[in-house]
Design an enzyme around this catalytic site. Structure first.
Site, PDB file in Angstrom:
ATOM      1  N   ASP A  54       3.326  44.125  17.695  1.00 18.42           N
ATOM      2  CA  ASP A  54       3.920  43.850  16.404  1.00 18.42           C
ATOM      3  C   ASP A  54       5.441  43.947  16.578  1.00 18.42           C
ATOM      4  O   ASP A  54       5.958  44.374  17.616  1.00 18.42           O
ATOM      5  CB  ASP A  54       3.382  44.807  15.336  1.00 18.42           C
ATOM      6  CG  ASP A  54       3.536  44.227  13.936  1.00 18.42           C
ATOM      7  OD1 ASP A  54       2.798  44.646  13.042  1.00 18.42           O
ATOM      8  OD2 ASP A  54       4.400  43.328  13.762  1.00 18.42           O
TER       9      ASP A  54
HETATM   10  C1  GLC Z   1       5.409  42.377  10.669  1.00 18.83           C
HETATM   11  C2  GLC Z   1       3.949  42.645  10.399  1.00 18.83           C
HETATM   12  C3  GLC Z   1       3.024  41.703  11.109  1.00 18.83           C
HETATM   13  C4  GLC Z   1       3.651  40.326  11.169  1.00 18.83           C
HETATM   14  C5  GLC Z   1       4.873  40.424  12.084  1.00 18.83           C
HETATM   15  C6  GLC Z   1       5.617  39.097  12.191  1.00 18.83           C
HETATM   16  O1  GLC Z   1       6.090  43.568  10.890  1.00 18.83           O
HETATM   17  O2  GLC Z   1       3.479  43.957  10.616  1.00 18.83           O
HETATM   18  O3  GLC Z   1       1.779  41.700  10.394  1.00 18.83           O
HETATM   19  O4  GLC Z   1       2.731  39.387  11.691  1.00 18.83           O
HETATM   20  O5  GLC Z   1       5.766  41.446  11.673  1.00 18.83           O
HETATM   21  O6  GLC Z   1       6.166  38.762  10.956  1.00 18.83           O
END
Ligand code: GLC
Length: 745
Positions: free
Chosen positions: A289
């Site tokens: 993430d």
């Molecule tokens: C965010 C979220 C994740 C998302 C990623 C890209 O922090 O936790 O679910 O897909 O970043 O936006």
């Protein structure tokens, strides 16, 4: 026999061809890997964000952009993937740099959070889950993929499949609620919707099972917080939906921000390798993430960027989203011999495999089609589909004296409340390129539905989250001049979603006082809720005659709500999360353990209870009313004693005893009464959504297989234990008819 042999021959031929294709792909990957430098390999493992214009999605004109520095990085092979870059123009431009100017010519993969629609915004996932219509859920993802791939995207960071038992957690809006069995079915449906049958097709996209794992178990319902659960709870409650998504063919997984019992997921080898790779045989790639590789230091799990890079890579995180620690640290780690280059090869192989599956090596521009982009986005059929699933996602919580549905010829209606004529909030959180100007508000939906003679008076009354009551007077006056009051209240779209947790689940601001002021007029009040999580609405439940739970239904919210308010659609939604009476009851979920002193309403009892609250939730899991009534017969079993390898059939007659046709979600639960370990008092193991005309009766059959009766025993071996089982069939997890059977060795 001849046809049977022919079928066998075809199947074997298909398998051999598929195997040949995959081994051909592996050979191509081998040949690419052999030419790559260490830095180029690390480049493939690095994902960075575009300068996406999320502030003004209404003017979507492929205006997400990448910086000049990022263009240079593509050329130098230092970026393998972008997120938040969309649009056929910009993706074509950047892809051209990658496949014509970089040394390896490896295509980029573009990812984006296409969570509940791309341009046509569908209901938030929690709402869609309340439809209990897996085909509709799959179609919603299918349409989202068709739109997103028409805008140059290859990969969505969805479905989020985290089990959520704490409604204070803002991301409960993004999943399918509290139940592992149902959450697993929804996960598989969404993966199939996004990926279709052929990932190389230009209208299907890679899905991403997230957030692996147990992200929803955050202590206090506070996003990103510590998760401290037993291994048994991890296996039985949290892991099933991830596994279901992998088994449905998901080709990527995203690590979760949280730790589990002291080990952050992004550096958790047991999770990312032992379980995901060795047990589940996942062969796609794992992306961290946002910045999560770097956060291994913040967790206190890595003492340096170098150690964070090493721990994440060796655990099984293949791609680094936005921390750049792989770019900064891995080269030195490999050159010093501290990390074997084989780990780079392994990760790059997994990433290139997905790029091959997407067809990007055959045609890097397959998804950059400006004509498709123009025709697919907001296609009228997509909008119709959004309205259909929105209707099915609405849950009727209360309907005293059948106040609903209203007549379209009603003389006058007061439409009031902070969300009654609101265009932005119905899109919900994670609304991608949802366009507020395209949203139909509740007021607009009602206006389009009622007769020309119906007088509609609108007054906002108050804000969503303010202490100002100066608007009450006008709204109350409006209510007094009408036959019925429709009050649209709830949360703003950004009161749920990522990092949007609440310590109170009450209606924000003065909205509850506003409802009280409306009730004081003596006029019938209908409350329409718009929210991203269960709310504590005990006062409204006990004083308001009719309540619709509409969540955030996307761009067709107003039309779908009007369809239900005026009876063009008989509501069929059922809750997938328990509604607590107060925050103090959390955690409260239907599949709890019995304890040695199970809850007893007797205030003098020494049992699992509070002094100051009833022992039941406000609304249980699986709850939802209809404009008609359904009556259940006693469940009948085709046997009352089976072996551990037998299945058992449970049948029940369900009758529509009301005056309107309608749909009912018939639910089947089991209880393993005694085991080598304690078991939940109920576990959902089946459901069927059926349509019944007035007076019609249908027999509903469920086959309960050994798999559905299986559990992890005291030694963590998975299988069926002998003993007595209860089986429950009913309209929700609390209102059930029961039968019992035994399993013998
Ligand atoms: C965010 C979220 C994740 C998302 C990623 C890209 O922090 O936790 O679910 O897909 O970043 O936006």
């Amino acid at each position: 026999m001849k046809y049977f042999m022919l079928a066998i021959l075809c199947w074997v031929t298909f398998l051999l061809a598929a195997d040949k294709k995959s081994s051909a792909t592996e050979q191509k990957i081998d040949s690419i890997l052999a030419t790559m430098t260490i830095e180029e390999k690390i480049g493939q493992m690095t994902q960075t964000t575009g300068q996406w214009n999320w502030h003004d999605p209404a003017n979507y004109t492929s205006n997400s952009a990448a910086s000049d520095g990022q263009r240079i990085a593509i050329r130098e092979g230092r970026i393998g993937s972008f997120l938040n870059v969309y649009g056929s123009t910009i993706t074509r431009e950047l892809q051209t740099i990658a496949v014509t100017q970089s040394r390896t010519k490896i295509p980029l993969i573009f990812g984006f959070d296409v969570i509940h629609g791309f341009r046509t915004t569908f209901p938030i996932p929690l709402a869609e889950a309340c439809s209990w219509d897996l085909d509709a859920i799959e179609q919603s993802a299918r349409i989202a993929a068709r739109e997103a791939t028409a805008a140059g995207l290859h990969w969505t960071f969805a479905p989020m499949v985290d089990i959520a038992r704490d409604p204070r957690w803002g991301r409960i809006m993004e999943g399918a609620g509290e139940d592992p069995f149902y959450g697993s079915l929804v996960a598989a449906s969404r993966v199939k919707g996004f990926q279709g049958n052929d990932l190389s097709s230009n209208n299907t996209m890679a899905s991403c099972i997230k957030h692996f794992a147990a992200y929803g178990g955050a202590e206090g319902g506070r996003d990103y917080n510590t998760v401290d659960i037993s291994h048994r709870t991890l296996l039985e409650t949290y892991l099933p939906p991830y596994k279901a998504g992998i088994n449905a063919g998901a080709v990527t997984v995203m690590t979760s921000f949280n730790e589990i019992n002291g080990i952050p997921s992004t550096g958790n080898k047991n999770l990312l390798t032992d379980i995901l790779r060795n047990e589940w045989k996942f062969d796609g790639f794992v992306v961290s993430d946002w910045g999560a590789v770097g956060e291994l230091r913040t967790h206190g799990f890595a003492s340096s960027e170098s150690q964070a890079a090493k721990k994440a890579l060796l655990a099984g995180t293949d791609m680094d989203m936005e921390s750049f620690i792989y770019e900064h640290q891995l080269s030195a780690l490999v050159k010093s011999g501290e990390v074997n280059e084989q780990y780079l090869d392994q990760s790059v192989r997994r990433i290139l495999r997905v790029k091959y599956l997407l067809g990007l090596f055959d045609d890097p521009f397959r998804y950059c089609d400006s004509v498709r982009e123009k025709n697919e986005l907001l296609n009228p059929n997509n909008v119709i589909a959004a309205r259909e699933i929105a209707k099915k996602s609405i849950v009727l919580l209360k309907n005293e004296k059948n106040l609903l549905p209203l007549s379209k010829k009603i003389k006058s209606i007061a439409v009031v409340g902070p969300l009654a004529d609101d265009k932005a909030n119905p899109l919900g959180f994670w609304n991608a390129l949802g366009d507020p100007t395209k949203v139909t508000t509740v007021l607009e939906g009602i206006r389009k539905t009622v007769s020309s003679s119906t007088k509609i008076i609108y007054a906002k009354g108050c804000e969503i989250d303010s202490l100002d009551t100066s608007g009450f007077k006008k709204a109350v006056e409006t209510a007094k001049r009408s036959d019925v009051v429709i009050a649209v209240v709830g949360e703003s779209a950004v009161m749920s979603g990522e990092s949007k947790c609440r310590s109170s689940l009450n209606l924000p601001g003065v909205q509850e006082e506003f409802i009280k002021a409306l009730l004081s007029t003596g006029k019938p009040v209908i409350v329409v809720l718009m929210n991203g999580r269960p709310l504590t609405i005990e006062y409204i439940d006990s004083h308001v005659p009719a309540i619709l739970e509409t969540w955030f239904l996307g761009m067709e919210a107003g039309n779908a709500i009007a369809d239900v308010l005026f009876g063009d659609y008989n509501p069929s939604g059922k809750l997938v999360t328990t509604f607590p009476r107060t925050v103090g009851q959390i955690p409260i979920h239907y599949n709890h353990k019995n304890s040695g002193r199970p809850s007893n309403p007797d205030p003098k009892s020494y049992s699992v209870r509070y002094l100051d609250l009833p022992i039941t939730p406000l609304y249980p899991f699986g709850y939802g009313l209809s404009y008609t009534q359904f009556t259940y017969g006693k469940p009948s079993l085709n046997s009352h004693s089976i072996t551990t390898t037998d299945s058992i059939m449970v049948s029940v007659d369900v009758k529509n005893s009301g005056s309107r046709a309608g749909e009912e979600v018939v639910q089947l639960y089991i209880r393993d009464e005694f085991g080598s370990v304690t078991r939940p008092v109920k576990e959902l193991k089946g459901f069927k959504k059926i349509f019944l005309n007035p007076d019609e009766t249908k027999r509903v059959d469920f086959i309960v297989t050994p798999e559905l009766l299986s559990m992890y025993d005291i030694d963590m071996h998975y299988g069926v234990e002998s003993g007595t089982f209860k089986v429950y069939v009913g309209t929700n997890s609390s209102d059930v008819q029961e039968a019992s059977f035994e399993v013998v060795e």
